[in-house]
Scaffold this active site. Sequence first.
Site: not given
Length: 288
Positions: A76, A112, A137-138, A140, A233, A254
Site C-alpha cells: 500500500k 480504507d 501495526g505501522a 499502510g 478477516y 475485517g
Amino acid sequence: MHELGSTVTARTGLVGVIGHPVAHSLSPRIHNAAFKAQNVDLVYVAFDVAPERLVEAFLGIRALGVRGVNVTVPHKEAALDLLDDVDPLAARVGAVNTVVNAAGRLTGHNTDVTGFAQALRLVVPGGARGLRCVVAGAGGAARAVLAALVDDGAASIRVFNRTSARAERLSEAAGAWGATECTAVSEQGLPAAAAGADLLVNATSVGLAAKVKDLPVPVDILHSGLAVVDLVYGEGPTRLVREARERGARAVDGIEMLLMQAGQAYRLWTGNEPSMDAMRASIERKEG
Ligand code: ATR
C-alpha cells in the site's frame, strides 16, 4: 467450470487485487458478484505479486490496460510512487489501496479511511471521539486507521509495532494531522496502555492466511472495557476477535471494512452505486 467464464468476451475489462499473500482474498468473490448483479462487463482476479516485482506489475497494468486494482499487504505504501496522480486523502495517509486507470493515467485513492470509520461504528456507534486507542501495526493499513481516528477526534493513540522505529515514525506523522495525542508504545508498555484503553485496532497482517492462529498482541491485555476492530478477516471470526469476545469485549473483524472499501472501489471503477446486498451475499460465511 466457473460460471464467470461464459460471460467473458473480447470487450471484457480486467480489474483485480495485488497483494502478497493474496490467495485468501474475498475481493474477487465480492466484486464479481456485484458486476454480475448489474451486468457490468468487468472481471476481477487476484494477482500474487512479491514486493520485488511490484514495479513490473504496475508496468503490466499500463501495458495491458487493466482498468483498476486494489492494492493490499504489503504494497500500500510502495504503490504510491508508481502512480500518475494521488488523491489528497491517500497522499496525507501515505498509502493507496485503490487505483483507477483512466485512459492510461493511474490515480491512487485510499478507501480504507472511511471503510475503517464505518466498521468502527459497528462496535462504537459514536465513533472514536474522546476514546483512548491502541493501534497495533505501522504499515499502510495502520496509517489509514490513524487518519480516521484523528479525524474522529480520538483522545489519544498509542501505536505498537514489531519494528518500533516504524511505530515512532507513524505516531509522529499522525500527531501533525490533528489534536489527538499520538505516541509509540513498546512491548513492555503495551499492557498498561491497553488497560487504560477503550479501543484496540489490529492493523498488522498477523492472523492472516496461514497464520490464522497467531495474535498481534498478548491475549491477556484483552478486557471487557475494550472495543476491538481487527482489520484481518478469514473464513470465520479471527482468533483476536474470538479471544476478545470471550473476555466480554465487543469485537468486529475485517469483513465489514472490506465490504465498505469494496463498495467505494466499485464506485470509482464503474461510476455506479454497487449492490451492497450482492456483495454481502457473496461472502456469507460461518460464524462461531
Ligand atoms: P499494509 O501496508 O497492508 O499495512 P505492511 O506495510 O507490510 O502492510 O504492514 C504490515 C504490518 O503488519 C506492519 O506493522 C508489520 O510489522 P513490521 O513493521 O514490524 O514489519 C506487521 N506484521 C507483519 N507480520 C508480522 C508478524 N509476524 N508479527 C508482528 N507484526 C507483523
